[in-house]
Design a protein around this motif. Structure first.
Motif, short mmCIF file in Angstrom:
data_model
loop_
_atom_site.label_atom_id
_atom_site.label_comp_id
_atom_site.label_asym_id
_atom_site.label_seq_id
_atom_site.Cartn_x
_atom_site.Cartn_y
_atom_site.Cartn_z
N ALA A 7 -7.40 -1.19 1.40
CA ALA A 7 -7.72 0.23 1.26
C ALA A 7 -9.23 0.45 1.26
O ALA A 7 -9.74 1.40 1.87
N ALA A 66 0.81 3.95 -2.92
CA ALA A 66 0.45 5.31 -2.55
C ALA A 66 1.29 6.34 -3.29
O ALA A 66 0.96 7.52 -3.30
N GLN A 125 -3.21 11.13 2.60
CA GLN A 125 -2.12 10.23 3.01
C GLN A 125 -1.67 9.35 1.86
O GLN A 125 -0.48 9.12 1.66
N HIS A 126 -2.61 8.84 1.07
CA HIS A 126 -2.27 7.90 0.01
C HIS A 126 -2.00 8.57 -1.33
O HIS A 126 -1.49 7.94 -2.25
N GLY A 185 -1.63 7.05 -4.76
CA GLY A 185 -2.21 5.73 -4.61
C GLY A 185 -3.73 5.75 -4.64
O GLY A 185 -4.36 4.79 -5.08
N LEU A 216 0.83 -1.21 0.00
CA LEU A 216 0.00 0.00 0.00
C LEU A 216 0.86 1.26 0.00
O LEU A 216 0.53 2.25 -0.64
N THR A 217 1.97 1.22 0.74
CA THR A 217 2.87 2.37 0.76
C THR A 217 3.43 2.64 -0.64
O THR A 217 3.51 3.78 -1.09
#
Length: 229
Positions: A85, A43, A118-119, A122, A39-40
């Protein structure tokens, strides 16, 4: 965990830190670690630009270990990351149904926009579509987020049997929130996020008011919101 005790260096006789011990994780912990790493990466980069080697490096593990947990390879990992997510996005609108509606909506949008912020890229990669790893399953996951958000909003409105006009109005607004979030990212996160949140809430009351002119059920809701104010 406390650092390992220094050990003498054979060449110099000086003490040097010992290599850290391998950290054993449970199956669920390791899977969560790999999903978090994926996910990071998603993103900041489009899914097609992320490789399993990238995920392994980000998680500090070997590529075979990633395959052990996701034998379907990158597609399986992407779908699992998307579900993770999606679960978080669905939870954004899960606000306790206490107090006036509009402050509740403000808090829900604060969480949603914080996720978007934040994402960053992503969010576009996961929800905008058009990725080469997009499938009918990933499309269904994204659509599930929209439907869940709409159901949360209808419950906040206190409606147990929403008519077609009200359902359509709420779902249109959810789509508008998603589109506005994508445009906000494209515009360099301008206007400021609190202004965007307030604007989206104002749009919600505006579209409800328009629908109220054609739908008695929505008209009653608009009157109740006005009474809360």
């Amino acid at each position: 965990m406390a650092p390992s005790a220094p050990t003498p260096s054979a060449a110099s006789g000086r003490s040097v830190p010992a290599a850290p011990a391998y950290r054993r994780l449970s199956v669920e912990q390791r899977r969560s670690q790999l999903l978090e790493a994926a996910l990071t990466l998603f993103a900041h980069r489009a899914p097609e630009e992320v490789s399993l080697d990238d995920v392994a490096e980000a998680a500090g593990v070997s590529r075979p270990l990633v395959y052990r947990y996701f034998p379907g390879g990158k597609q399986q990992l992407y779908e699992a990351a998307l579900r993770s997510a999606a679960d978080e996005l669905r939870g954004c609108f899960d606000e306790p149904r206490e107090g006036p509606l509009l402050p509740r909506l403000h808090r829900a949008l604060d969480r949603y926009l914080a996720f978007v912020d934040q994402h960053d890229a992503g969010f576009s990669a996961l929800l905008q579509g058009g990725s080469v790893v997009e499938t009918s399953r990933t499309t269904a996951i994204v659509d599930g987020v929209r439907r869940a958000a709409a159901e949360h909003i209808l419950r906040h409105l206190g409606v147990t049997g929403p008519g077609p006009r009200l359902r359509m109005t709420v779902r249109m607004w959810i789509t508008a929130v998603e589109a506005a979030s994508l445009i906000w990212l494209d515009e360099g996160k301008q206007p400021p996020v609190d202004e965007l949140r307030d604007w989206l809430v104002e749009q919600f009351t505006a579209v409800l008011t328009v629908t109220a002119g054609r739908d008695p059920q929505t008209a009653a809701i608009v009157a109740a919101i006005a009474g809360d104010g």
